[in-house]
Design a protein around this motif. Sequence first.
Motif, mmCIF file in Angstrom:
data_model
loop_
_atom_site.group_PDB
_atom_site.id
_atom_site.type_symbol
_atom_site.label_atom_id
_atom_site.label_comp_id
_atom_site.label_asym_id
_atom_site.label_seq_id
_atom_site.Cartn_x
_atom_site.Cartn_y
_atom_site.Cartn_z
ATOM 1 N N THR A 203 0.822 -1.224 0.000
ATOM 2 C CA THR A 203 0.000 0.000 0.000
ATOM 3 C C THR A 203 0.853 1.271 0.000
ATOM 4 O OG1 THR A 203 -0.112 -0.076 2.419
ATOM 5 C CG2 THR A 203 -1.910 -1.142 1.174
ATOM 6 N N SER A 204 2.173 1.126 0.087
ATOM 7 C CA SER A 204 3.050 2.296 0.007
ATOM 8 C C SER A 204 4.380 1.885 -0.605
ATOM 9 C CB SER A 204 3.279 2.931 1.382
ATOM 10 O OG SER A 204 3.979 2.046 2.237
ATOM 11 N N VAL A 205 4.967 2.807 -1.346
ATOM 12 C CA VAL A 205 6.251 2.587 -2.010
ATOM 13 C C VAL A 205 7.099 3.839 -1.811
ATOM 14 C CG1 VAL A 205 7.382 2.340 -4.260
ATOM 15 C CG2 VAL A 205 5.360 0.968 -3.733
ATOM 16 N N THR A 206 8.394 3.653 -1.651
ATOM 17 C CA THR A 206 9.307 4.786 -1.541
ATOM 18 C C THR A 206 9.953 5.069 -2.891
ATOM 19 O OG1 THR A 206 9.798 4.341 0.783
ATOM 20 C CG2 THR A 206 11.389 5.681 -0.425
ATOM 21 N N VAL A 207 9.804 6.292 -3.379
ATOM 22 C CA VAL A 207 10.486 6.708 -4.605
ATOM 23 C C VAL A 207 11.604 7.659 -4.200
ATOM 24 C CG1 VAL A 207 8.480 6.381 -6.075
ATOM 25 C CG2 VAL A 207 8.832 8.589 -4.970
ATOM 26 N N TYR A 208 12.679 7.675 -4.931
ATOM 27 C CA TYR A 208 13.842 8.435 -4.487
ATOM 28 C C TYR A 208 14.712 8.842 -5.661
ATOM 29 C CZ TYR A 208 15.930 3.856 -5.236
ATOM 30 O OH TYR A 208 16.329 2.668 -5.793
ATOM 31 N N THR A 209 15.595 9.766 -5.375
ATOM 32 C CA THR A 209 16.640 10.178 -6.319
ATOM 33 C C THR A 209 17.896 10.482 -5.525
ATOM 34 O OG1 THR A 209 17.235 11.734 -8.058
ATOM 35 C CG2 THR A 209 16.003 12.604 -6.200
ATOM 36 N N HIS A 210 19.026 10.362 -6.160
ATOM 37 C CA HIS A 210 20.280 10.783 -5.530
ATOM 38 C C HIS A 210 21.347 10.984 -6.594
ATOM 39 C CE1 HIS A 210 22.451 6.957 -5.998
ATOM 40 N NE2 HIS A 210 21.435 6.312 -5.467
ATOM 41 N N GLY A 211 22.480 11.547 -6.186
ATOM 42 C CA GLY A 211 23.613 11.742 -7.081
ATOM 43 C C GLY A 211 24.647 10.667 -6.881
ATOM 44 N N TRP A 212 25.929 11.025 -7.128
ATOM 45 C CA TRP A 212 26.989 10.037 -6.977
ATOM 46 C C TRP A 212 28.219 10.674 -6.357
ATOM 47 C CZ3 TRP A 212 26.339 5.197 -6.625
ATOM 48 C CH2 TRP A 212 27.439 4.327 -6.633
ATOM 49 N N TYR A 213 29.001 9.838 -5.650
ATOM 50 C CA TYR A 213 30.178 10.290 -4.921
ATOM 51 C C TYR A 213 31.123 11.090 -5.821
ATOM 52 C CZ TYR A 213 28.529 6.491 -1.939
ATOM 53 O OH TYR A 213 27.760 5.664 -1.184
ATOM 54 N N GLY A 214 31.509 12.284 -5.347
ATOM 55 C CA GLY A 214 32.502 13.069 -6.049
ATOM 56 C C GLY A 214 32.020 13.726 -7.320
ATOM 57 N N GLN A 215 30.746 13.574 -7.641
ATOM 58 C CA GLN A 215 30.230 14.165 -8.869
ATOM 59 C C GLN A 215 29.551 15.508 -8.589
ATOM 60 O OE1 GLN A 215 30.907 12.630 -11.967
ATOM 61 N NE2 GLN A 215 32.229 11.615 -10.487
ATOM 62 N N ALA A 216 29.262 16.218 -9.655
ATOM 63 C CA ALA A 216 28.657 17.542 -9.529
ATOM 64 C C ALA A 216 27.234 17.448 -8.990
ATOM 65 C CB ALA A 216 28.661 18.231 -10.889
ATOM 66 N N ALA A 217 26.733 18.563 -8.511
ATOM 67 C CA ALA A 217 25.351 18.618 -8.034
ATOM 68 C C ALA A 217 24.393 18.313 -9.182
ATOM 69 C CB ALA A 217 25.050 20.000 -7.462
#
Length: 571
Positions: free
Chosen positions: A151-165
């Motif tokens: 009944t619930s799911v987590t959606v997400y985003t992120h970057g990567w180590y040492g990379q630009a914003a």
Amino acid sequence: MDRTTRQSGARRRGGPAGALTLALALGIGLTLTGGAGTARAAADVNVAKNAGFESGLANWTCTGGAGTVSSPVHGGTAALRAAPGGQDTARCAQTVAVKPNATYTLSAWTQGGYAYLGASGTGTTDVSTWSPGSSDWKQLTTRFTTGANTTSVTVYTHGWYGQAAYHADDVSVFGPDGGGGGDPDPVVPATPAGLTAGTVTASSVTLNWNGVSGATSYHVHRDGARVQTVSGTSATVTGLAANTSYSFQVSAANAAGESARSAAVTARTSTTPGPGPSVPRHAVTGYWQNFNNGAAVQKLRDVPAQYDIVAVSFADSTTTPGQIVFNLDPAVGYASVADFKADIAAKKAAGKSVIISVGGEKGNVTINSDASATAFANSAYALMQEYGFSGVDIDLEHGINSTYLTRALRQLSAKAGPSMVLTMAPQTIDMQSTGTEYFKTALAVKDILTVVNMQYYNSGSMLGCDGKVYSQGSVDFLTALACIQLEGGLDASQVGLGVPASPRGAGSGYVDPSVVKNALDCLTRATGCGTFKPSKTYPALRGAMTWSTNWDATAGNAWSNAVGPHVHNLP
């Protein structure tokens, strides 16, 4: 640039070498969508809340380095900006209400550095997608099916180590309403207000306006005809005739349609500019240290004639955002400020350019508003008038805002005129793609930019323009990374190779002058290359830069004696 001697590896950043492999295993995405042609059930809604970040980070849980910005945006007036740092990938997540045994399309728009988008806790197979970075907004999309009891799911985003914003905007999770409702469908946006004309040149006019809620793009009209579409709230219209009046309007648009055009604003281009900076076709740049860190202490008069541009390091910031001053350090041995100014005048009389460098390893200047941009331009011009500096060098190593730094540099150029020398010294990570703030700034001021001398040191391995990872300290590292700038929109005359003058000049990345000469030959003549070979030659390549003239003097001027004549004899 280093104000102090670094220990080896002290400034190393985790390069993308391992990121490409790990990304495939950890691929997390932020933008997933069905696209224009995807059919959805009539009851489907976007179950993500605050999907366009118009309410800041409400409904989202983010780790450090995340916040919202007003530019760049894909739609509306805000977008997520998240900057990875250390072991933090700048992750933002939201738990959405879903129905069991249902299929959802997840999407988002991203720009800038590495961006990952995904969904976890689906009850079936968790999904993810990713982008290696883009200078334009890029849509990521994937789908997931929920389990029988989910009944619930987590959606997400992120970057990567040492990379630009990275930036993210307009997230959507389309599918059956799980009971939490969803964001409303878009309506035609309102007409933009506040259109003003900013900096003008002989061939361009910069426009700014207020953002409109719900807008995903803006159309710029010149004399009634659409000439440009942008995602942010500013644009520079180029290709104009000198000393000519033009009328401009802006309209806002999204999936629902386009607004009426704004009230018109009129701007006249300037007259044809005079001659450009008196910098040779092929030039050598050196940073002169206004401090004593163990390198040879020297006066400007002692800097060898091989150096065409001498960057005085560094200006100092004040408590007023954007404002800079210069304080001559007694440690460099001048009897008076007048003596220092006399040395600048003598260098200029000899055909050299002496400029003031802003930033460095320990220095920073905050330019993130119209007020701070104006403060920078006014104070930098005041230093040029007081000391006789021929221009400025941008060596900000703690992050920049391309929108306002561009405005600051254009204001300064308008004051100083076409003879101003403008150089930049970004770190390797800052020029990995045209989507980084540094690269965007360089392209935005291309018509007044003299040279970008990227620092090919203290960085670790980096991606070349062919997508392969190269280790610093080699011909391939210099040529394959220079290729990114050469293929990314900068003119060859605006690209230089920045290297340490001696092993003591930087913590890592020193190369023998013979390697520098081979790299210059590879880029300009297609000789001396390593395994990487550019697709064409760039005979107009500006030249090379070193940190610093003081470390060069410490090593008996071995760097300038070897590299200087080679640069000046390039085709």
